[in-house]
Design an enzyme around this catalytic site. Structure first.
Site, short mmCIF file in Angstrom:
data_model
loop_
_atom_site.label_atom_id
_atom_site.label_comp_id
_atom_site.label_asym_id
_atom_site.label_seq_id
_atom_site.Cartn_x
_atom_site.Cartn_y
_atom_site.Cartn_z
N ALA A 1 -5.67 -2.00 -4.92
CA ALA A 1 -6.60 -1.07 -5.57
C ALA A 1 -6.26 -0.92 -7.05
O ALA A 1 -7.14 -0.94 -7.91
CB ALA A 1 -6.56 0.29 -4.86
N ILE B 1 -7.14 6.32 0.31
CA ILE B 1 -8.32 5.47 0.15
C ILE B 1 -9.03 5.74 -1.17
O ILE B 1 -9.20 6.91 -1.56
CB ILE B 1 -9.28 5.72 1.33
CG1 ILE B 1 -8.70 5.07 2.59
CG2 ILE B 1 -10.69 5.22 1.03
CD1 ILE B 1 -9.44 5.40 3.85
N TYR C 1 -9.66 4.25 -16.53
CA TYR C 1 -9.69 4.85 -15.19
C TYR C 1 -11.09 5.39 -14.90
O TYR C 1 -11.53 5.46 -13.76
CB TYR C 1 -8.62 5.94 -15.07
CG TYR C 1 -8.18 6.19 -13.65
CD1 TYR C 1 -7.57 5.18 -12.90
CD2 TYR C 1 -8.38 7.42 -13.03
CE1 TYR C 1 -7.18 5.40 -11.59
CE2 TYR C 1 -7.98 7.65 -11.72
CZ TYR C 1 -7.38 6.64 -11.01
OH TYR C 1 -7.00 6.86 -9.71
N LYS D 1 1.89 -1.21 -8.35
CA LYS D 1 1.05 -2.41 -8.25
C LYS D 1 0.56 -2.61 -6.81
O LYS D 1 1.33 -3.02 -5.94
CB LYS D 1 1.87 -3.62 -8.71
CG LYS D 1 1.04 -4.81 -9.04
CD LYS D 1 1.91 -5.88 -9.68
CE LYS D 1 1.27 -7.23 -9.47
NZ LYS D 1 2.19 -8.33 -9.71
N THR D 2 -0.69 -2.30 -6.58
CA THR D 2 -1.32 -2.49 -5.27
C THR D 2 -2.66 -3.18 -5.50
O THR D 2 -3.10 -3.32 -6.65
CB THR D 2 -1.59 -1.14 -4.57
OG1 THR D 2 -2.48 -0.40 -5.41
CG2 THR D 2 -0.32 -0.34 -4.34
N VAL E 1 -14.75 4.76 5.87
CA VAL E 1 -14.87 6.19 5.58
C VAL E 1 -16.20 6.58 4.93
O VAL E 1 -16.46 7.74 4.70
CB VAL E 1 -13.69 6.73 4.74
CG1 VAL E 1 -12.38 6.63 5.49
CG2 VAL E 1 -13.63 6.07 3.38
N SER F 1 0.82 -1.22 0.00
CA SER F 1 0.00 0.00 0.00
C SER F 1 0.86 1.27 0.00
O SER F 1 1.87 1.34 0.71
CB SER F 1 -0.88 0.04 1.25
OG SER F 1 -1.82 -1.01 1.23
N LYS G 1 -11.21 11.45 -8.64
CA LYS G 1 -9.93 12.12 -8.34
C LYS G 1 -10.02 13.62 -8.66
O LYS G 1 -9.41 14.44 -7.98
CB LYS G 1 -8.79 11.47 -9.13
CG LYS G 1 -8.44 10.04 -8.69
CD LYS G 1 -8.13 9.93 -7.21
CE LYS G 1 -7.55 8.58 -6.84
NZ LYS G 1 -7.52 8.36 -5.39
P1 NAD Z 1 -4.51 -0.18 -1.54
O1 NAD Z 1 -5.47 -1.19 -2.04
O2 NAD Z 1 -3.30 -0.68 -0.84
O3 NAD Z 1 -5.23 0.91 -0.63
C1 NAD Z 1 -6.58 1.29 -0.81
C2 NAD Z 1 -7.18 1.36 0.57
O4 NAD Z 1 -8.50 1.90 0.55
C3 NAD Z 1 -7.28 -0.03 1.23
O5 NAD Z 1 -6.60 -0.02 2.46
C4 NAD Z 1 -8.79 -0.20 1.44
O6 NAD Z 1 -9.08 -0.96 2.59
C5 NAD Z 1 -9.20 1.25 1.60
N1 NAD Z 1 -10.64 1.50 1.50
C6 NAD Z 1 -11.46 1.34 0.42
N2 NAD Z 1 -12.74 1.68 0.76
C7 NAD Z 1 -12.71 2.05 2.08
C8 NAD Z 1 -13.70 2.49 3.00
N3 NAD Z 1 -14.99 2.63 2.66
N4 NAD Z 1 -13.30 2.80 4.26
C9 NAD Z 1 -12.01 2.68 4.64
N5 NAD Z 1 -11.03 2.25 3.81
C10 NAD Z 1 -11.38 1.95 2.54
O7 NAD Z 1 -4.07 0.64 -2.86
P2 NAD Z 1 -3.21 1.97 -3.05
O8 NAD Z 1 -2.82 1.95 -4.47
O9 NAD Z 1 -2.17 2.08 -2.01
O10 NAD Z 1 -4.30 3.11 -2.89
C11 NAD Z 1 -4.18 4.19 -1.99
C12 NAD Z 1 -4.54 5.49 -2.67
O11 NAD Z 1 -3.54 5.79 -3.66
C13 NAD Z 1 -5.87 5.49 -3.43
O12 NAD Z 1 -6.50 6.74 -3.26
C14 NAD Z 1 -5.43 5.33 -4.87
O13 NAD Z 1 -6.39 5.81 -5.80
C15 NAD Z 1 -4.19 6.18 -4.84
N6 NAD Z 1 -3.28 6.01 -5.97
C16 NAD Z 1 -2.79 4.78 -6.27
C17 NAD Z 1 -1.93 4.64 -7.35
C18 NAD Z 1 -1.40 3.28 -7.72
O14 NAD Z 1 -1.00 3.10 -8.88
N7 NAD Z 1 -1.37 2.31 -6.81
C19 NAD Z 1 -1.54 5.75 -8.13
C20 NAD Z 1 -2.04 7.00 -7.77
C21 NAD Z 1 -2.92 7.12 -6.69
#
Ligand code: NAD
Length: 267
Positions: A204, A101, A164, A201-202, A74, A26, A171
């Site tokens: 989400a 999140i 997306y 790579k996560t 949330v 994450s 976003k």
């Molecule tokens: P991740 O899956 O590790 O984290 C996403 C988190 O959101 C998880 O911990 C999940 O439990 C939580 N979540 C979802 N719905 C929820 C709710 N209702 N209440 C509480 N928690 C909730 O993936 P990540 O990639 O680390 O994502 C974190 C953030 O980074 C997100 O906003 C994602 O859009 C953003 N992001 C990710 C990338 C990427 O390529 N991984 C790039 C840019 C932005």
């Protein structure tokens, strides 16, 4: 350099909450590692609707000596208030908040945007954008005079990135909320920023249609021609959450995810 963590005392004496750790991949965990190495005390929340997530988050929290792991959905104001009231009362004040999140129905992160459903629009915008406002609103009475808040966004907000889809709209709302929150809280000394990260790579990210192609495209077109890592994101997070970025607020800070040199998006 990839796994390097910066050792500083920049966050010594600071206490804050990280929402959004799911596992060691994450982005929230990348930020937690850098903050921990800079001396911060961190409380974690886990999404209690996901089976066995508590165990995973507790294990990670234990590994850096964190004493606080609380459930938080949330999409539920009571759940958010419970976290803020519990920690705000125990600590007296909250110095930083990380909101990492996002949620959308996987079936709509592919194919035609035109077919986005009303239900998914509501649910996704609520969990991925409104929740940042809700979290800061519930934390407000406990926020320190120089508190900092950070959220995570992606290039698909300001631009069109294939697949997306609805997450891009969420976003865009989140990024606009960062600017409005920064302006609203700025006179109190509270700063609000976002990191716009390149693809990592996560869990989400793997829900986005064609994510592997996004990763490949990023490595070919990002200015650095390298994959973004959670360490890159963590270090930028440390900057934005610490006094190093004093005077910086309302900012969407790109971590090698914005200024593509060969094109603005896939395709
Ligand atoms: P991740 O899956 O590790 O984290 C996403 C988190 O959101 C998880 O911990 C999940 O439990 C939580 N979540 C979802 N719905 C929820 C709710 N209702 N209440 C509480 N928690 C909730 O993936 P990540 O990639 O680390 O994502 C974190 C953030 O980074 C997100 O906003 C994602 O859009 C953003 N992001 C990710 C990338 C990427 O390529 N991984 C790039 C840019 C932005």
């Amino acid at each position: 350099m990839e796994n390097e963590t910066i050792k500083t005392d920049l966050m010594r004496g600071k206490r804050g909450i990280i929402l959004g750790v799911a596992n060691e991949r994450s982005l929230a965990w990348g930020i937690a590692q850098q903050l921990h190495n800079a001396g911060a005390e961190i409380a974690f929340t886990y999404f209690d609707k996901i089976d066995k997530l508590e165990d995973k988050v507790r294990k990670l929290a234990d590994s850096i000596g964190s004493q606080h792991v609380l459930p938080c959905n949330v999409a539920d104001d009571k759940s958010i208030a419970n976290v803020m009231d519990t920690l705000g009362k125990e600590w007296g004040q909250i110095d930083f908040i990380v909101h990492s999140i996002a949620f959308a129905d996987k079936d709509e992160l592919t194919g035609r945007f035109l077919h986005t459903s009303r239900h998914n629009f509501h649910v996704s915008l609520d969990a991925s954008a409104y929740s940042f406002i809700a979290v800061l609103s519930a934390a407000h009475e406990y926020l320190a005079k120089d508190a900092t808040a950070l959220t995570l966004t992606y290039l698909g907000g300001p631009r069109v990135v294939p697949n997306y889809n609805l997450m891009g709209v969420a976003k865009a709302a989140l990024e606009s909320s960062v600017r409005y929150l920064a302006a609203d809280l700025g006179p109190e000394g509270i700063r609000v920023n976002a990191i716009s990260a390149g693809p990592v790579k996560t869990v989400a990210a793997m829900g986005i249609g064609g994510f592997r192609d996004m990763l490949k495209h990023h490595e070919q077109t990002a200015p650095s021609r390298q994959a973004t890592t959670k360490e890159h994101v963590g270090k930028a997070g440390l900057y934005l959450l610490s006094s190093l970025s004093e005077g910086v607020t309302g900012e969407i800070h790109y971590v090698d995810g914005g200024a593509n040199i060969l094109g603005s998006s896939l395709g």
